[in-house]
Design an enzyme around this catalytic site. Structure first.
Site, PDB file in Angstrom:
ATOM      1  N   SER A  27       3.791  -1.352  10.680  1.00  0.00           N
ATOM      2  CA  SER A  27       4.797  -1.979  10.297  1.00  0.00           C
ATOM      3  C   SER A  27       5.894  -2.937  10.503  1.00  0.00           C
ATOM      4  O   SER A  27       6.289  -3.383  10.976  1.00  0.00           O
ATOM      5  CB  SER A  27       5.998  -1.467  12.132  1.00  0.00           C
ATOM      6  N   GLU A  79      -5.202  -4.222  11.432  1.00  0.00           N
ATOM      7  CA  GLU A  79      -3.811  -3.101  11.323  1.00  0.00           C
ATOM      8  C   GLU A  79      -4.450  -2.412  12.768  1.00  0.00           C
ATOM      9  O   GLU A  79      -5.065  -1.560  12.339  1.00  0.00           O
ATOM     10  CB  GLU A  79      -4.099  -2.392  10.373  1.00  0.00           C
ATOM     11  N   HIS A 122      -9.641   1.901   5.742  1.00  0.00           N
ATOM     12  CA  HIS A 122      -8.762   1.812   5.744  1.00  0.00           C
ATOM     13  C   HIS A 122      -8.653   3.195   7.174  1.00  0.00           C
ATOM     14  O   HIS A 122      -9.137   4.146   6.712  1.00  0.00           O
ATOM     15  CB  HIS A 122      -7.617   2.358   4.810  1.00  0.00           C
ATOM     16  N   ASN A 167       0.601  -1.774   0.476  1.00  0.00           N
ATOM     17  CA  ASN A 167      -0.009   0.056   0.185  1.00  0.00           C
ATOM     18  C   ASN A 167       0.751   0.854  -0.116  1.00  0.00           C
ATOM     19  O   ASN A 167       1.601   1.586   0.679  1.00  0.00           O
ATOM     20  CB  ASN A 167      -0.367   0.038   1.410  1.00  0.00           C
ATOM     21  N   TRP A 168       1.068   2.226  -1.177  1.00  0.00           N
ATOM     22  CA  TRP A 168       2.005   2.915  -1.508  1.00  0.00           C
ATOM     23  C   TRP A 168       1.640   3.952  -0.160  1.00  0.00           C
ATOM     24  O   TRP A 168       1.876   5.330  -0.373  1.00  0.00           O
ATOM     25  CB  TRP A 168       1.914   3.520  -2.737  1.00  0.00           C
ATOM     26  N   LYS A 169       0.256   4.220  -0.305  1.00  0.00           N
ATOM     27  CA  LYS A 169      -0.623   5.748   0.190  1.00  0.00           C
ATOM     28  C   LYS A 169      -0.461   6.626  -0.812  1.00  0.00           C
ATOM     29  O   LYS A 169      -0.010   6.851  -2.443  1.00  0.00           O
ATOM     30  CB  LYS A 169      -0.325   5.485   1.564  1.00  0.00           C
ATOM     31  N   GLY A 202       2.330   2.517  10.984  1.00  0.00           N
ATOM     32  CA  GLY A 202       4.009   3.804  10.608  1.00  0.00           C
ATOM     33  C   GLY A 202       4.482   3.883  11.670  1.00  0.00           C
ATOM     34  O   GLY A 202       5.229   5.177  11.629  1.00  0.00           O
ATOM     35  N   GLU A 260      -6.443   5.190   8.144  1.00  0.00           N
ATOM     36  CA  GLU A 260      -6.777   6.625   7.641  1.00  0.00           C
ATOM     37  C   GLU A 260      -7.805   6.594   7.073  1.00  0.00           C
ATOM     38  O   GLU A 260      -7.686   8.413   6.994  1.00  0.00           O
ATOM     39  CB  GLU A 260      -5.549   6.578   7.008  1.00  0.00           C
TER      40      GLU A 260
HETATM   41  P1  PGA Z   1       2.976   0.706   7.773  1.00  0.00           P
HETATM   42  O1  PGA Z   1       1.197   1.163   7.280  1.00  0.00           O
HETATM   43  O2  PGA Z   1       3.868  -0.565   7.431  1.00  0.00           O
HETATM   44  O3  PGA Z   1       3.503   2.302   7.257  1.00  0.00           O
HETATM   45  O4  PGA Z   1       3.079   1.034   9.458  1.00  0.00           O
HETATM   46  C1  PGA Z   1       0.779   0.096   6.849  1.00  0.00           C
HETATM   47  C2  PGA Z   1      -0.652   0.280   6.860  1.00  0.00           C
HETATM   48  O5  PGA Z   1      -1.152   1.192   6.733  1.00  0.00           O
HETATM   49  O6  PGA Z   1      -1.528  -0.817   5.465  1.00  0.00           O
END
Ligand code: PGA
Length: 222
Positions: free
Chosen positions: A185, A148, A81, A8-10, A154, A83
């Site tokens: 992470s 998650e 997600h 997932n590049w976001k 992150g 976010e």
């Molecule tokens: P991260 O993000 O690997 O940077 O912790 C995972 C995600 O939000 O899918």
């Protein structure tokens, strides 16, 4: 059995990163790449979207429907997600509607769930996840789940391996045939161990997917 790696590049990445992926990976059926929409491109790798609208079509400037994703060959889509829930106020109802749209277009929704740090510290993880299970899962079981923990995304922190195993055992007891991912992470330092957990079918990788050497290492462990 091979484990899944979902990158997932976001809102990160570039044409250069896309080219690096194209050079490093081809025709790998257990890798799914979720780049930002502008880089969505067919290149022999399974593609996922990071988001989708909850309605089939209409006057919603700037939005993209599940039918459009299917039309350009996308097979997976992240929904819910944390976010999106946090910064775009997405509710469980909205997440469910998006998942249903995906299913109706033949796309597998990857539904993200997870507890906050205070839920975790208060021992509320399984209650919070059960509530999310009840509220945002569509009636058809054609979906995947990404567990998650919000506090692991992150941050470089992860639950212990036995905590990850316990959550996935709980999810598996409700959902015997659903693909279950762990995210938060994931790195080249912990992926191999996470892959040993029997009810973890794969990982959802954010930050570490932006470095081609790191994601290649994670993929090799899978
Ligand atoms: P991260 O993000 O690997 O940077 O912790 C995972 C995600 O939000 O899918």
């Amino acid at each position: 059995m091979k484990k899944w790696v979902v990158a997932n590049w976001k809102m990160n990445g570039s044409q250069d990163l896309l080219n690096a992926y194209k050079n490093a990976f081809s025709n790998l059926d257990n890798l799914i790449v979720c780049p930002p929409f502008v880089y969505i491109d067919k290149f022999g790798i399974n593609l996922g979207a990071q988001n989708v609208h909850h309605l089939p079509n209409g006057a919603y400037t700037g939005e993209i429907s599940a039918q459009m994703l299917a039309d350009v060959g996308i097979n997976y889509c992240l929904v819910g997600h944390s976010e999106r829930r946090q910064f775009f106020n997405e509710s469980d109802d909205l997440v469910k509607a998006k998942a249903v749209q995906c299913q109706e277009s033949g796309i597998t929704p990857i539904i993200c769930i997870g507890e906050s740090l205070s839920d975790y510290l208060n021992g509320q993880t399984s209650q919070v996840l059960s509530q999310q299970l009840n509220n945002c899962f569509p009636s058809s079981l054609k979906f995947w789940i990404a567990y998650e923990p919000l506090w692991a995304i992150g941050t470089g922190k992860t639950p212990t391996m036995s905590e990850i195993a316990a959550v996935h055992d709980m999810l598996r007891s409700h959902l015997p045939n659903v693909v279950l991912l762990y995210g938060g992470s994931v790195s080249s330092a912990n992926a191999a161990e996470i892959f040993t957990i029997s009810n973890v079918n794969g990982v959802l990788v954010g930050g570490a997917s932006l470095d081609i050497e790191t994601i290649t290492k994670i993929y090799d462990f899978a």
